[in-house]
Write an enzyme that holds these catalytic residues in place. Sequence first.
Site, mmCIF file in Angstrom:
data_model
loop_
_atom_site.group_PDB
_atom_site.id
_atom_site.type_symbol
_atom_site.label_atom_id
_atom_site.label_comp_id
_atom_site.label_asym_id
_atom_site.label_seq_id
_atom_site.Cartn_x
_atom_site.Cartn_y
_atom_site.Cartn_z
ATOM 1 N N HIS A 308 17.082 -89.934 -10.103
ATOM 2 C CA HIS A 308 18.937 -90.148 -10.720
ATOM 3 C C HIS A 308 19.964 -89.161 -10.508
ATOM 4 O O HIS A 308 18.815 -87.964 -11.247
ATOM 5 C CB HIS A 308 18.463 -90.727 -12.523
ATOM 6 C CG HIS A 308 20.136 -91.607 -12.864
ATOM 7 N ND1 HIS A 308 21.165 -91.415 -12.980
ATOM 8 C CD2 HIS A 308 20.471 -92.823 -12.456
ATOM 9 C CE1 HIS A 308 22.004 -92.295 -12.840
ATOM 10 N NE2 HIS A 308 21.485 -93.087 -12.904
ATOM 11 N N ASP A 366 17.552 -98.440 -12.062
ATOM 12 C CA ASP A 366 17.768 -99.513 -10.594
ATOM 13 C C ASP A 366 16.288 -100.738 -10.096
ATOM 14 O O ASP A 366 16.405 -101.447 -8.975
ATOM 15 C CB ASP A 366 18.367 -98.949 -9.433
ATOM 16 C CG ASP A 366 20.262 -98.098 -9.864
ATOM 17 O OD1 ASP A 366 20.647 -99.203 -10.777
ATOM 18 O OD2 ASP A 366 20.258 -97.180 -9.947
#
Length: 431
Positions: A308, A366
């Site tokens: 991330h 995600d």
Amino acid sequence: MDKNKKSARLTIGDENYELPLFTPTAGPEVIDIRKLYSRAGVFTYDPGFTSTAACDSTITFIDGSKGELLHRGYPIDQLASKSHFLEVCSLLIDGKLPNHEELKAFKGTITRHTMLHEQMVNFFRGFRRDAHPMAIMVGVVGAMSAFYHDSTDINDERQREIASHRLIAKMPTIAAWAYKYSIGQPFIYPRNDLDYAANFIHMCFAVPAEEYVVDPILRRAMDRILILHADHEQNASTSTVRLASSSGANPFACIAAGIACLWGPAHGGANQACLEMLKHIGHVERIPEFINRAKDKNDPFRLMGFGHRVYKNFDPRALVMKQSADEVLDLLGIEDNPLLQIAKELESIALQDDYFVKKKLFPNVDFYSGIILEAMGFPTSMFTPIFALSRTVGWISQWKEMIADPQNKIGRPRQLYLGETERDYVDIKYR
């Protein structure tokens, strides 16, 4: 924020400038450059504003190095495991966890605002049948200001509250109807006997011909998705909402601007990109090939859904989302879904492979949210609308905070101009 007398010194040529240094309750200290241009005649240069604090806020705090996400001081894993979405909405908007009576009143208000103005049905039907659900959401949310005139005055505190409630309540209906319209099915109206997450799932998958009962595991998984995406500090779409609202635009226009920004693949399309990557891999047998490609610095291929930009250690939301993914896959199975088979095998390899472990490229929120939504039967075109649905409360909280801030002024970023200097106009016959 402790605005004490600490300062930083900036030297430009022979001149020294003392700049105030602010100490936040958490996070790095902040240099105040508001008067730098008037005093020194210079701008700062920060493309993407990645080192610039454009506001002060009390809503959300992220520490990427620690893998920490706090809403009003409460860790996201505690909220996702112990709370539910509407309680988190109340927390974000009001700044505190509601008591029993406050939560009951808030839930009642949201439930009674879930229906859309009936004339808005015609607005949906003005779109092409194959319109992307995000295109419909941008248009419909922006058009709400044409239907709800009694909640567009941003200087009226009561109207701001009504607009906030309407947006939170009606966004599931808008998102579900955008989906129904895209697949040619009749709209399903909201039901007051269902909670927020169950109501959204019901509006997406129910049909008039038969009864549809929302499974509690799917309801809980959707509720967690909504909680985990509710707010994420000053990201691109939130900053867009703040910038739009700084001009005095009505709340519906500001939230529509946030939805438009979220639509960008670099922002809200990450979980969709994960599923598209799984489709690209195609078969479980090809996973080692793509793992090796991801390790090759000369290969442009990257594994989507791992690591991330903000969280340099681990994504705290992913830990909770993994639990939901496991529960949903246990319920629905993956035997007939090759994408989910690839996802589970890829997750297993990445969590054990030394390359990914050392670089801390763990599956992020995600990756798992994409798996859950795919398993539930949502097409990838609905992934970002669901993201917009959950992030609405964050945008509203940030919008309300900004409107109430006495320091609020219209946003006006500066530039480093590298174009032509002044030159004279040349008549067309001499060019």
